[in-house]
Design a protein around this motif. Structure first.
Motif, PDB file in Angstrom:
ATOM      1  N   ALA A 111       0.840  -1.205   0.000  1.00 42.14           N
ATOM      2  CA  ALA A 111       0.000   0.000   0.000  1.00 42.14           C
ATOM      3  C   ALA A 111       0.875   1.255   0.000  1.00 42.14           C
ATOM      4  N   LEU A 112       1.941   1.243   0.805  1.00 41.42           N
ATOM      5  CA  LEU A 112       2.865   2.377   0.848  1.00 41.42           C
ATOM      6  C   LEU A 112       3.579   2.529  -0.494  1.00 41.42           C
ATOM      7  N   LYS A 113       4.059   1.432  -1.053  1.00 38.19           N
ATOM      8  CA  LYS A 113       4.747   1.501  -2.345  1.00 38.19           C
ATOM      9  C   LYS A 113       3.818   2.024  -3.435  1.00 38.19           C
ATOM     10  N   ASP A 114       2.571   1.563  -3.426  1.00 39.91           N
ATOM     11  CA  ASP A 114       1.603   2.031  -4.420  1.00 39.91           C
ATOM     12  C   ASP A 114       1.358   3.531  -4.280  1.00 39.91           C
ATOM     13  N   GLU A 115       1.210   3.989  -3.053  1.00 40.50           N
ATOM     14  CA  GLU A 115       0.979   5.417  -2.815  1.00 40.50           C
ATOM     15  C   GLU A 115       2.191   6.238  -3.265  1.00 40.50           C
TER      16      GLU A 115
END
Length: 176
Positions: A111-115
């Motif tokens: 989720a962090l990488k996607d954001e």
């Protein structure tokens, strides 16, 4: 009566058992309705090995990609200098090597990488690279050759890399 039963039943049972335990001479060895199934000769590769094969393939296709990077449990694909490589060659190599690229990871860290990927794309567009695409939900962002040739690309990338590094550092949990 029991002896007669054994004499009649034992030979066919042995014949069936021995036939079931032998290998086919043609090496196919897997039963299927249409005969198309084949046994797998290789075991599953680790994520590091998958990325290593991908990097080797990319180099074979003319993209000077480094070997994968490993930090603890985190494995990242190798990298190449996007400023010194023809992006058309990269796109062709990615297509030729796609069978070696491991599937996208899942889990809480994604989720962090996607954001961060979404923020990076937005930053690149805000800094003049109008054709920079949004991240691909199934893997790495695919940019066409026109993106890397944009006159604003190098400066925008430097700026956006710094911004994303700062955001990433602020969002990571502090070591205890």
């Amino acid at each position: 009566m029991r002896t007669g039963f054994l004499v009649v039943c034992l030979p066919p049972l042995l014949l069936v058992t021995s036939a079931a335990c032998t290998n086919a001479a043609d090496g196919k060895g897997v039963a299927s309705v249409d005969g198309s199934a084949r046994p797998s000769a290789s075991q599953s590769l680790s994520r590091v090995d998958q990325f290593l094969r991908y990097s080797q393939c990319m180099r074979k296709e003319g993209v000077p990609m480094t070997d994968p990077e490993v930090e603890g449990d985190n494995v990242r694909a190798g990298t190449y200098d996007k400023d010194s490589v023809d992006m058309r060659k990269v796109a062709a190599a990615e297509e030729a090597c796609k069978q070696y690229r491991p599937p996208r990871e899942t889990g809480p860290g994604m989720a962090l990488k996607d954001e961060l990927a979404r923020r990076f794309a937005r930053c690149m567009r805000e800094h003049g690279v109008k054709k920079f695409p949004d991240p691909n939900p199934d893997g790495p962002t695919q940019t066409g050759p026109e993106v890397g040739q944009d006159p604003q690309y190098r400066e925008a990338r430097t700026t956006c890399d710094a911004q994303i590094d700062a955001v990433s550092a602020s969002l990571r949990p502090s070591p205890s």
